[in-house]
Design an enzyme around this catalytic site. Structure first.
Site, PDB file in Angstrom:
ATOM      1  N   ARG A  21     -13.759 -28.376  19.197  1.00  0.00           N
ATOM      2  CA  ARG A  21     -13.823 -26.917  19.061  1.00  0.00           C
ATOM      3  C   ARG A  21     -15.194 -26.405  19.475  1.00  0.00           C
ATOM      4  O   ARG A  21     -15.349 -25.709  20.470  1.00  0.00           O
ATOM      5  CB  ARG A  21     -13.489 -26.505  17.621  1.00  0.00           C
ATOM      6  CG  ARG A  21     -13.163 -25.012  17.457  1.00  0.00           C
ATOM      7  CD  ARG A  21     -14.356 -24.098  17.462  1.00  0.00           C
ATOM      8  NE  ARG A  21     -15.315 -24.414  16.409  1.00  0.00           N
ATOM      9  CZ  ARG A  21     -16.499 -23.809  16.289  1.00  0.00           C
ATOM     10  NH1 ARG A  21     -16.878 -22.879  17.158  1.00  0.00           N
ATOM     11  NH2 ARG A  21     -17.336 -24.156  15.321  1.00  0.00           N
ATOM     12  N   ASP A  22     -16.213 -26.764  18.723  1.00  0.00           N
ATOM     13  CA  ASP A  22     -17.555 -26.249  18.976  1.00  0.00           C
ATOM     14  C   ASP A  22     -18.074 -26.692  20.334  1.00  0.00           C
ATOM     15  O   ASP A  22     -18.808 -25.956  21.004  1.00  0.00           O
ATOM     16  CB  ASP A  22     -18.492 -26.748  17.865  1.00  0.00           C
ATOM     17  CG  ASP A  22     -19.743 -25.900  17.722  1.00  0.00           C
ATOM     18  OD1 ASP A  22     -20.000 -25.050  18.595  1.00  0.00           O
ATOM     19  OD2 ASP A  22     -20.479 -26.095  16.743  1.00  0.00           O
ATOM     20  N   HIS A 216     -25.321 -28.644   9.709  1.00  0.00           N
ATOM     21  CA  HIS A 216     -24.823 -28.493  11.080  1.00  0.00           C
ATOM     22  C   HIS A 216     -26.026 -28.170  11.971  1.00  0.00           C
ATOM     23  O   HIS A 216     -26.450 -27.020  12.064  1.00  0.00           O
ATOM     24  CB  HIS A 216     -23.790 -27.362  11.128  1.00  0.00           C
ATOM     25  CG  HIS A 216     -23.198 -27.111  12.481  1.00  0.00           C
ATOM     26  ND1 HIS A 216     -21.867 -27.319  12.756  1.00  0.00           N
ATOM     27  CD2 HIS A 216     -23.744 -26.646  13.636  1.00  0.00           C
ATOM     28  CE1 HIS A 216     -21.627 -26.993  14.018  1.00  0.00           C
ATOM     29  NE2 HIS A 216     -22.756 -26.572  14.573  1.00  0.00           N
ATOM     30  N   HIS A 218     -28.236 -28.219  15.627  1.00  0.00           N
ATOM     31  CA  HIS A 218     -28.211 -28.239  17.083  1.00  0.00           C
ATOM     32  C   HIS A 218     -29.509 -28.860  17.589  1.00  0.00           C
ATOM     33  O   HIS A 218     -30.530 -28.823  16.904  1.00  0.00           O
ATOM     34  CB  HIS A 218     -28.045 -26.824  17.631  1.00  0.00           C
ATOM     35  CG  HIS A 218     -26.658 -26.285  17.454  1.00  0.00           C
ATOM     36  ND1 HIS A 218     -25.965 -25.685  18.469  1.00  0.00           N
ATOM     37  CD2 HIS A 218     -25.835 -26.257  16.379  1.00  0.00           C
ATOM     38  CE1 HIS A 218     -24.770 -25.307  18.037  1.00  0.00           C
ATOM     39  NE2 HIS A 218     -24.677 -25.642  16.762  1.00  0.00           N
ATOM     40  N   CYS A 249     -24.295 -22.370  20.814  1.00  0.00           N
ATOM     41  CA  CYS A 249     -23.833 -21.015  20.531  1.00  0.00           C
ATOM     42  C   CYS A 249     -23.620 -20.255  21.837  1.00  0.00           C
ATOM     43  O   CYS A 249     -24.511 -20.237  22.695  1.00  0.00           O
ATOM     44  CB  CYS A 249     -24.862 -20.292  19.654  1.00  0.00           C
ATOM     45  SG  CYS A 249     -24.412 -18.585  19.259  1.00  0.00           S
ATOM     46  N   ASN A 258     -24.827 -29.375  19.948  1.00  0.00           N
ATOM     47  CA  ASN A 258     -24.983 -29.958  18.629  1.00  0.00           C
ATOM     48  C   ASN A 258     -25.629 -31.339  18.752  1.00  0.00           C
ATOM     49  O   ASN A 258     -25.669 -31.924  19.829  1.00  0.00           O
ATOM     50  CB  ASN A 258     -23.609 -30.138  17.968  1.00  0.00           C
ATOM     51  CG  ASN A 258     -22.869 -28.840  17.777  1.00  0.00           C
ATOM     52  OD1 ASN A 258     -22.896 -27.963  18.624  1.00  0.00           O
ATOM     53  ND2 ASN A 258     -22.198 -28.700  16.658  1.00  0.00           N
TER      54      ASN A 258
END
Length: 310
Positions: A21-22, A216, A218, A249, A258
Site C-alpha cells: 500500500r504505502d 513508522h 521513513h 509521502c 520507508n
C-alpha cells in the site's frame, strides 16, 4: 511486555509490511494487478504476520490502488497473517465493508500538522478527527481492529517542529474514539534518534497500557534505522516497514521511502532481537519487486546481502 535481553532490548518485535500500500501508491507506472498479487503472496510467506495490502481511496486520487477489490480477492492469505487496508474516510469504509471477509484491520489517519493535513486530505485536523470519531465505532462493530496513524508526528516539511504534546493530545482523542493501535509516522524523515527516544519514552509511559504503539519511520535523510533503534531502546516493540524501501509521502517533494523491511530485519536479528521474519525470503521479494519496477531500490541489504559470520 516482551522478555528482555541483557542489553535491555526486547527479545521480539512485530513488523507490519506496508509496501503493497504505502510503497506501491507512490510508483508512477501502473503495476499490473496480477504482479501485485504475486508479490503480496510472496511477502505473506516470509514470516511477516501483518501486512497492509491496499487502500480504499478514490481511484482518481491514487490510481495505482484502484484495483483494491481485485487484489484482496486475488491474494492467498495464510491463516496466521492479518491483512489491513487503509480507509481515508467513511466512504472508504463503505466501499471496504462488502469485502469484510478479506481483511482483519483498517488504517485511518490524520496529520499532527494543520498544513500537511490540509495539503494531504483538504481538511483541518479537527475535521479529520471528527471523521475518525464517526468511522471507528462502525469498524469495531464489525469486529475490525483499527490502527490510527498520526502523520508528521516528528516534524512537518511546511511547519517545522511539531510539539509532542500536540501529538499526544491527538493520541488521547483517537484512543477515546476506540482505536486499538496508534502509529506514529515520521512522514518525511525529519526525526532524529534523540528526539525519537524521548518521544517514545513519554508515549509509552502515558499510553502503553491502553493501546498498541507502533513506529513508522521513513529514510528520507538516512536516519530511519537509527530512529528505529532509538524507539526500540525506549520500549517500542511494533514497527512498520516496506520491502525494497518503497514508499514516501506523495505530498511534499523529496519524501523518499520507508525504512526497508529487509534492512530492519537484518539489523534486528544481528542485535539479537527476533522478528519471526525470514531474511532471505524478504530479500527474494525485494528482488522480485525491483524486477517488476525495472529500477534499483534504496535497500542496503538488497545490495550488500545479509551479514554472514564465519
Amino acid at each position: 511486555m516482551s522478555p528482555e535481553l541483557p542489553s535491555g532490548l526486547p527479545a521480539t518485535v512485530q513488523i507490519r509490511e506496508v509496501g503493497p500500500r504505502d510503497g506501491f501508491q507512490n510508483e508512477p507506472e501502473t503495476i499490473p494487478t496480477a504482479k501485485k498479487i504475486e508479490l503480496i503472496d510472496q511477502l505473506m510467506r516470509t514470516g511477516v504476520k501483518r501486512l497492509e495490502a491496499t487502500s480504499f481511496v478514490r481511484a482518481d486520487v491514487i490510481p495505482q490502488l484502484s484495483d483494491a477489490v481485485e487484489v484482496l480477492h486475488g491474494i492467498d492469505v495464510p491463516d496466521d497473517v492479518s491483512i489491513s487496508v487503509l480507509v481515508p474516510n467513511e466512504r472508504g469504509l463503505d466501499n471496504a465493508l462488502p469485502h469484510r471477509d478479506r481483511f482483519d484491520e483498517i488504517g485511518v489517519f490524520c496529520s499532527a500538522s494543520e498544513t500537511h493535513n490540509r495539503k494531504n486530505v483538504n481538511r483541518s485536523i479537527e475535521e479529520s478527527l471528527a471523521g475518525i470519531d464517526a468511522l471507528v465505532p462502525r469498524a469495531l462493530a464489525e469486529g475490525i481492529k483499527v490502527e490510527a496513524v498520526i502523520a508528521t508526528s516528528f516534524g512537518c516539511p511546511y511547519e517545522g517542529h511539531v510539539d509532542p504534546e500536540k501529538v499526544f493530545g491527538i493520541v488521547r482523542r483517537l484512543i477515546d474514539a476506540g482505536a486499538t493501535e496508534i502509529g506514529f509516522g515520521d512522514t518525511t524523515g525529519m526525526a532524529n534518534p534523540v528526539q525519537v527516544g524521548r518521544f517514545f519514552t513519554d508515549a509509552i509511559a502515558r499510553f502503553s497500557g491502553e493501546v498498541l504503539l507502533t513506529a513508522h519511520f521513513h529514510n528520507t535523510r538516512g536516519q530511519g534505522l537509527a530512529n528505529a533503534v532509538a524507539a526500540l531502546q525506549a520500549g517500542c516493540t511494533s514497527f512498520e516497514s516496506s520491502f525494497g524501501e518503497l514508499g514516501g509521502c506523495p505530498v511534499p517533494a523529496g519524501a523518499t521511502g520507508n525504512i526497508a523491511t529487509e534492512d530492519l530485519v537484518s539489523m534486528l536479528h544481528e542485535m539479537g532481537v527476533q522478528t519471526g521474519v525470514d531474511l532471505p525470503s524478504v530479500l527474494a521479494a525485494a528482488r522480485a519487486v525491483a524486477e517488476v519496477l525495472g529500477r534499483p531500490l534504496g535497500s542496503h541489504t538488497l545490495v550488500a546481502g545479509p551479514v554472514e559470520w564465519r
